[in-house]
Scaffold this motif. Sequence first.
Motif, mmCIF file in Angstrom:
data_model
loop_
_atom_site.group_PDB
_atom_site.id
_atom_site.type_symbol
_atom_site.label_atom_id
_atom_site.label_comp_id
_atom_site.label_asym_id
_atom_site.label_seq_id
_atom_site.Cartn_x
_atom_site.Cartn_y
_atom_site.Cartn_z
ATOM 1 N N ASP A 177 5.895 -6.042 -7.404
ATOM 2 C CA ASP A 177 6.658 -4.794 -7.291
ATOM 3 C C ASP A 177 6.239 -3.970 -6.086
ATOM 4 O O ASP A 177 6.491 -2.767 -6.027
ATOM 5 C CB ASP A 177 6.489 -3.971 -8.576
ATOM 6 C CG ASP A 177 6.959 -4.735 -9.798
ATOM 7 O OD1 ASP A 177 7.975 -5.438 -9.696
ATOM 8 O OD2 ASP A 177 6.285 -4.632 -10.848
ATOM 9 N N LYS A 178 5.594 -4.618 -5.117
ATOM 10 C CA LYS A 178 5.090 -3.880 -3.959
ATOM 11 C C LYS A 178 5.862 -4.229 -2.687
ATOM 12 O O LYS A 178 6.453 -5.302 -2.571
ATOM 13 C CB LYS A 178 3.600 -4.162 -3.751
ATOM 14 C CG LYS A 178 2.716 -3.689 -4.906
ATOM 15 C CD LYS A 178 1.263 -3.917 -4.607
ATOM 16 C CE LYS A 178 0.384 -3.522 -5.789
ATOM 17 N NZ LYS A 178 0.420 -2.073 -6.037
ATOM 18 N N ASN B 55 -4.738 0.410 -0.913
ATOM 19 C CA ASN B 55 -3.477 -0.182 -0.440
ATOM 20 C C ASN B 55 -3.674 -1.064 0.787
ATOM 21 O O ASN B 55 -2.723 -1.353 1.516
ATOM 22 C CB ASN B 55 -2.446 0.916 -0.144
ATOM 23 C CG ASN B 55 -2.941 1.891 0.922
ATOM 24 O OD1 ASN B 55 -4.139 1.963 1.214
ATOM 25 N ND2 ASN B 55 -2.026 2.656 1.498
ATOM 26 N N ARG C 169 -2.356 7.407 5.488
ATOM 27 C CA ARG C 169 -1.265 8.362 5.294
ATOM 28 C C ARG C 169 -0.409 8.027 4.078
ATOM 29 O O ARG C 169 0.194 8.899 3.477
ATOM 30 C CB ARG C 169 -0.378 8.407 6.541
ATOM 31 C CG ARG C 169 -1.057 8.998 7.756
ATOM 32 C CD ARG C 169 -0.054 9.356 8.816
ATOM 33 N NE ARG C 169 -0.678 9.944 9.986
ATOM 34 C CZ ARG C 169 -0.020 10.590 10.942
ATOM 35 N NH1 ARG C 169 1.292 10.715 10.859
ATOM 36 N NH2 ARG C 169 -0.645 11.099 11.973
ATOM 37 N N LEU C 170 -0.371 6.733 3.741
ATOM 38 C CA LEU C 170 0.487 6.283 2.643
ATOM 39 C C LEU C 170 -0.304 5.914 1.389
ATOM 40 O O LEU C 170 0.209 5.222 0.508
ATOM 41 C CB LEU C 170 1.313 5.071 3.102
ATOM 42 C CG LEU C 170 2.319 5.331 4.227
ATOM 43 C CD1 LEU C 170 2.876 4.014 4.766
ATOM 44 C CD2 LEU C 170 3.457 6.224 3.740
ATOM 45 N N LYS C 171 -1.547 6.388 1.304
ATOM 46 C CA LYS C 171 -2.415 5.960 0.206
ATOM 47 C C LYS C 171 -1.927 6.420 -1.166
ATOM 48 O O LYS C 171 -2.315 5.844 -2.185
ATOM 49 C CB LYS C 171 -3.843 6.435 0.445
ATOM 50 C CG LYS C 171 -4.019 7.948 0.491
ATOM 51 C CD LYS C 171 -5.460 8.289 0.815
ATOM 52 C CE LYS C 171 -5.664 9.795 0.909
ATOM 53 N NZ LYS C 171 -7.074 10.135 1.255
ATOM 54 N N ASP C 172 -1.072 7.429 -1.207
ATOM 55 C CA ASP C 172 -0.552 7.896 -2.492
ATOM 56 C C ASP C 172 0.683 7.110 -2.940
ATOM 57 O O ASP C 172 1.198 7.340 -4.025
ATOM 58 C CB ASP C 172 -0.203 9.383 -2.404
ATOM 59 C CG ASP C 172 -1.441 10.245 -2.177
ATOM 60 O OD1 ASP C 172 -2.525 9.848 -2.653
ATOM 61 O OD2 ASP C 172 -1.331 11.297 -1.512
ATOM 62 N N HIS C 173 1.154 6.195 -2.091
ATOM 63 C CA HIS C 173 2.314 5.368 -2.437
ATOM 64 C C HIS C 173 1.796 4.010 -2.924
ATOM 65 O O HIS C 173 1.563 3.100 -2.131
ATOM 66 C CB HIS C 173 3.232 5.190 -1.226
ATOM 67 C CG HIS C 173 3.848 6.478 -0.764
ATOM 68 N ND1 HIS C 173 5.100 6.889 -1.153
ATOM 69 C CD2 HIS C 173 3.365 7.453 0.051
ATOM 70 C CE1 HIS C 173 5.382 8.051 -0.593
ATOM 71 N NE2 HIS C 173 4.333 8.417 0.144
ATOM 72 N N SER C 174 1.617 3.883 -4.217
ATOM 73 C CA SER C 174 1.007 2.680 -4.788
ATOM 74 C C SER C 174 1.891 1.445 -4.666
ATOM 75 O O SER C 174 1.433 0.326 -4.899
ATOM 76 C CB SER C 174 0.667 2.916 -6.266
ATOM 77 O OG SER C 174 1.849 3.264 -6.988
ATOM 78 N N ASP C 175 3.161 1.653 -4.295
ATOM 79 C CA ASP C 175 4.081 0.514 -4.177
ATOM 80 C C ASP C 175 4.088 -0.086 -2.779
ATOM 81 O O ASP C 175 4.854 -1.006 -2.502
ATOM 82 C CB ASP C 175 5.498 0.936 -4.563
ATOM 83 C CG ASP C 175 6.022 2.074 -3.685
ATOM 84 O OD1 ASP C 175 5.194 2.875 -3.207
ATOM 85 O OD2 ASP C 175 7.241 2.169 -3.494
ATOM 86 N N ILE C 176 3.234 0.419 -1.871
ATOM 87 C CA ILE C 176 3.159 -0.091 -0.495
ATOM 88 C C ILE C 176 1.756 -0.640 -0.254
ATOM 89 O O ILE C 176 0.758 0.027 -0.540
ATOM 90 C CB ILE C 176 3.470 1.016 0.533
ATOM 91 C CG1 ILE C 176 4.882 1.551 0.335
ATOM 92 C CG2 ILE C 176 3.303 0.484 1.966
ATOM 93 C CD1 ILE C 176 5.227 2.724 1.239
#
Length: 282
Positions: A190-191, A247, A215-222
């Motif tokens: 799902d990533k 991530n 910068r995107l560490k809060d987006h667990s899907d990336i």
Amino acid sequence: KAGHKVTLITGYYDIGGFESARALYQQQDIECINVVVVGTKYSNRQSYLRRVTSFLSFCLLSIYAGLRTKKIDVVYASSTPLTVGIPAMVIKWVKRVPFVFEVRDQWPQIPIELSIITNRFLIRFLLWLEKTIYRSCSAIVTLSPGQADGVRKMLSEEKPITVIPNSCDIDVFRPENDGSATRLKRGWQDKFVLLHAGAMGKVNGLDFVIDAAERLKDHSDIVFVLIGDGKQKPLLESRAKQLGLTNVEILPSVSKQQLPEILAAADVALVIIAKYPIVEHN
């Protein structure tokens, strides 16, 4: 397939699929090509001094392997490093055959601009060696128009230069390759997966990927995936750990046979180059 007999002289690399480099001279038949593996071990993690030692030992062993080869019609040398031109020139002079030089990275300009080589004597020697190789060969192959322009600036005479860009083995890397098993194994189902596969050196500028991941560490899907090896790899691993990035996955090198499925598992393939003018032009 055209009926030519080809002998390839190479060194030993951990993921090359060759036998262990215990002997100084090994011969293997791979797809009707006589592959000579000389006992020079090389790794992207080697220190500068170890790399120089590897380059020099490869020169000597390649000269030996080349002079042992009978009925040579043409010598084709592919750089980097620039020093591969030395055994090619020796074999050319002894065997009295033409020599074609392929420039895959413009040495020594790139390591000089990246401040990898700073010794003035060594810089002068490498620039002299570059010109000597160009003068000695019958023709030159480059991988891009920018490289061809750079080579022409170094030449004091007209020399045939052919641009043959990098290509892909389309028998192996196919659009129908299925990466679902890899996604399941790695937990990527799902990533959104962004993948870099290859060297992790100064020129690759992979700190940029760590910056993006932070910068995107809060987006667990990336997730950012780095596969390969190089001198910068321990620094990248350390920085990702210090920042607590979950991530980022930094994985070991894999063989070419394993890579198609891994690439098929990614959503985006990354090609990252640090901001150096000479690299951008090449």
